[in-house]
Write an enzyme that holds these catalytic residues in place. Structure first.
Site, PDB file in Angstrom:
ATOM      1  N   HIS A 143       1.415   5.257  -2.152  1.00 15.65           N
ATOM      2  CA  HIS A 143       0.922   6.273  -3.106  1.00 15.65           C
ATOM      3  C   HIS A 143       2.162   7.016  -3.605  1.00 15.65           C
ATOM      4  CE1 HIS A 143      -3.352   6.028  -1.640  1.00 15.65           C
ATOM      5  NE2 HIS A 143      -2.745   5.635  -0.534  1.00 15.65           N
ATOM      6  N   PHE A 144       2.745   6.551  -4.707  1.00 17.81           N
ATOM      7  CA  PHE A 144       3.970   7.180  -5.211  1.00 17.81           C
ATOM      8  C   PHE A 144       3.673   8.343  -6.168  1.00 17.81           C
ATOM      9  CE2 PHE A 144       7.425   3.677  -4.350  1.00 17.81           C
ATOM     10  CZ  PHE A 144       7.360   3.968  -3.001  1.00 17.81           C
ATOM     11  N   ARG A 145       2.397   8.674  -6.376  1.00 17.20           N
ATOM     12  CA  ARG A 145       1.951   9.965  -6.940  1.00 17.20           C
ATOM     13  C   ARG A 145       2.163  10.164  -8.433  1.00 17.20           C
ATOM     14  NH1 ARG A 145      -1.449  10.547  -2.895  1.00 17.20           N
ATOM     15  NH2 ARG A 145      -0.601  11.458  -0.998  1.00 17.20           N
ATOM     16  N   ASN A 149      -5.147   6.429  -7.023  1.00 20.65           N
ATOM     17  CA  ASN A 149      -5.712   7.789  -6.900  1.00 20.65           C
ATOM     18  C   ASN A 149      -4.702   8.860  -7.296  1.00 20.65           C
ATOM     19  OD1 ASN A 149      -4.230   7.134  -4.569  1.00 20.65           O
ATOM     20  ND2 ASN A 149      -5.349   8.573  -3.293  1.00 20.65           N
ATOM     21  N   HIS A 183       0.826  -1.215   0.000  1.00 23.16           N
ATOM     22  CA  HIS A 183       0.000   0.000   0.000  1.00 23.16           C
ATOM     23  C   HIS A 183       0.859   1.263   0.000  1.00 23.16           C
ATOM     24  CE1 HIS A 183      -3.828   1.961   1.933  1.00 23.16           C
ATOM     25  NE2 HIS A 183      -3.258   2.746   1.038  1.00 23.16           N
ATOM     26  N   HIS A 234       2.527  14.278   1.212  1.00 28.76           N
ATOM     27  CA  HIS A 234       2.056  15.606   0.813  1.00 28.76           C
ATOM     28  C   HIS A 234       3.142  16.573   1.249  1.00 28.76           C
ATOM     29  CE1 HIS A 234      -2.016  14.163  -0.031  1.00 28.76           C
ATOM     30  NE2 HIS A 234      -1.974  13.512   1.127  1.00 28.76           N
ATOM     31  N   HIS A 250      -5.854  -0.590   5.711  1.00 29.92           N
ATOM     32  CA  HIS A 250      -5.702   0.246   6.919  1.00 29.92           C
ATOM     33  C   HIS A 250      -6.792   0.092   7.981  1.00 29.92           C
ATOM     34  CE1 HIS A 250      -8.073   2.715   4.239  1.00 29.92           C
ATOM     35  NE2 HIS A 250      -7.063   3.288   3.644  1.00 29.92           N
ATOM     36  N   ASP A 263       0.985   2.673   3.781  1.00 30.50           N
ATOM     37  CA  ASP A 263       0.092   3.730   3.294  1.00 30.50           C
ATOM     38  C   ASP A 263       0.888   5.022   3.104  1.00 30.50           C
ATOM     39  OD1 ASP A 263      -2.098   5.023   2.336  1.00 30.50           O
ATOM     40  OD2 ASP A 263      -3.297   4.883   4.169  1.00 30.50           O
ATOM     41  N   HIS A 301     -10.944   0.667   0.748  1.00 25.17           N
ATOM     42  CA  HIS A 301     -10.831   1.766   1.710  1.00 25.17           C
ATOM     43  C   HIS A 301     -12.207   1.831   2.348  1.00 25.17           C
ATOM     44  CE1 HIS A 301      -9.432   5.887   3.067  1.00 25.17           C
ATOM     45  NE2 HIS A 301     -10.685   5.814   3.477  1.00 25.17           N
TER      46      HIS A 301
HETATM   47  O1  DOR Z   1      -4.728   9.553   4.337  1.00 26.08           O
HETATM   48  C1  DOR Z   1      -4.871   9.120   3.197  1.00 26.08           C
HETATM   49  N1  DOR Z   1      -4.098   9.555   2.187  1.00 26.08           N
HETATM   50  N2  DOR Z   1      -5.824   8.224   2.962  1.00 26.08           N
HETATM   51  C2  DOR Z   1      -6.170   7.870   1.722  1.00 26.08           C
HETATM   52  O2  DOR Z   1      -7.113   7.134   1.570  1.00 26.08           O
HETATM   53  C3  DOR Z   1      -5.455   8.429   0.557  1.00 26.08           C
HETATM   54  C4  DOR Z   1      -4.130   8.902   0.922  1.00 26.08           C
HETATM   55  C5  DOR Z   1      -3.532   9.809  -0.135  1.00 26.08           C
HETATM   56  O3  DOR Z   1      -3.510   9.405  -1.295  1.00 26.08           O
HETATM   57  O4  DOR Z   1      -3.083  10.904   0.194  1.00 26.08           O
HETATM   58 ZN    ZN Z   2      -3.802   4.715   1.010  1.00 28.02          ZN
END
Ligand code: DOR
Ligand code: ZN
Length: 413
Positions: free
Chosen positions: A44-46, A76, A42, A300, A223, A296, A167
């Protein structure tokens, strides 16, 4: 070629490891323990679209420094990974970024469930690790909030033999809670945990389990953050349903008491919970109810996280601190090394049907170091665990017979 001697497996077996690096040397790794290369189900490498937060150059470096050799990336992004064409574009971008940093990171991608693109699932089924369903809104616009579409995607996944990763926060509950709190006036960061409450998580987990029962879809609950969800998952497992559960380092090692210190950096979905849930999650790992830990890793920028509640995006980085946090928990007598190996690799291999690799991470169980954001490779360059003294750190990561010496990587930010 590099020959590494002196390391031991967790059961005390001496190991000699060889790597195909250009340089010729023998490394004495006496005192280090070898764990199988970690799998992070899990992250999120963006890429694409939010590379100012992270990309696969920095993400892969962070993974290696955390002891990870395999990651599963979430859909996402901008645009989200919701069609066969977008999936192919994402793969091409990732491959070129990994090539630039010469890190052959193993990766798999989740396909984002989107009502308008359900018909493409069969086209991508061999190219993805599973389908990600956001039952409640989080970062990005992906959400499946009506029962008809939820039934449809669970049915499709079952026929295609794809696992569904959820999720699990109930969108209706999130909306009504948000309205209720907004009507009451000023909102601070800590209200996040009250708005996205335990009930929102439980409603969604119960619904996902019910859909798994109807369609026999393999289910992976992302999560898990509360004792209440654990109770539902325990029952489902006892019933013999194909249900698997993940927790995160922040839900294990942070709680609502963290808001005063962390402010917006503590805002994450699902939110941090009360202290007793930390204990329940740890117990659920030991009881085998929680299968895996996913970082996770959701970077940001610091500027974004400094914004007031409502504008501050949810999520925190984690891939570089997960293993040291777990090893510190080992020293505290909370987990065994067998639990840690199950959580970080073998369970994920079984659930997602991955072949065994010869990847390793060699850890110095006794190295003590304070988490220092300046030594992290993640582009966002902060950590919710900054300043925490952790005992047990990865020293070498071996990926596809390539050996990475992590102290060298950490020094060169
Ligand atoms: O805190 C989170 N950040 N929960 C998520 O479901 C998405 C993730 C994100 O992509 O920033
Ligand atoms: Zn996530």
């Amino acid at each position: 070629m590099i020959t590494i001697t002196g390391a031991k497996s967790i059961s005390g077996q001496p190991l000699t490891l060889t790597c195909a690096n250009q340089t010729h040397q023998t490394i004495d790794a006496t005192g280090l323990i070898a764990l199988p290369g970690l799998i992070d189900p899990h992250v999120h490498f963006r890429t694409p679209g939010m590379e100012y937060k992270e990309d696969w150059r920095t993400g892969a470096m962070a993974a290696i420094c955390g002891g990870y050799t395999t990651v599963f990336d979430m859909p996402n992004t901008i645009p989200p990974t919701i069609s066969a064409a977008l999936l192919q574009e994402k793969i091409a971008l990732i491959d070129s970024q990994l090539k630039e940093v010469a890190i052959p990171l193993r990766y798999h991608l989740f396909f984002g469930a989107d009502k308008k693109h359900f018909s493409e699932v069969h086209q991508v089924k061999n190219a993805v690790i599973g389908i990600k369903v956001f039952m409640g809104c989080s970062t990005g616009n992906l959400v499946i909030d009506d029962d008809e579409s939820l039934h449809a995607i669970f049915a499709i996944a079952a026929t295609q033999n794809l696992i569904v990763a959820v999720h699990a926060e109930d969108e209706d509950r999130l909306k009504s809670q948000k309205k209720h709190f907004q009507d009451q006036g000023a909102l601070s960061y800590s209200h996040h945990s009250e708005i996205r409450d335990v009930q929102a998580a439980c409603l969604a987990v119960a619904k996902a389990i019910e859909l798994c029962r109807i369609y026999r879809t393999r289910l992976y609950i992302l999560h898990v953050s509360t004792a209440d969800e654990i109770a539902l998952i325990k029952k489902a497992k006892e019933e013999g349903l194909p249900v698997h559960a993940e927790t995160t380092p922040h839900h294990l090692f942070l709680n609502q008491d963290s808001y005063p210190q962390l402010q917006g950096r503590a805002v994450v979905n699902p939110p941090l919970r009360e202290l007793h849930h930390n204990t329940a999650l740890m117990e659920a790992i030991r009881a085998g109810i929680i299968d895996t830990i996913g970082s996770d890793h959701a970077p940001h920028t610091q500027q974004e996280k400094a914004k007031p509640y409502g504008e501050c995006p949810s999520g925190m980085p984690g891939i570089e601190t997960t293993l040291p946090l777990l090893l510190t928990a080992y020293h505290q007598g909370l987990l065994t090394l067998e639990h840690i190996v199950a959580l970080t690799s073998t369970r994920a291999e079984t659930i997602f049907g991955l072949p065994k690799t010869a990847d390793w991470v060699l850890v110095d169980m006794d190295r003590e170091a304070v988490v220092d954001p300046l030594k992290l490779k993640t582009k966002c360059a902060w950590s919710a665990f900054s300043g925490r003294l952790l005992r047990g750190w990865p020293i070498y990561t071996i990926l596809k017979e390539q050996c990475f010496f992590l102290d060298d990587l950490r020094e060169n930010r």
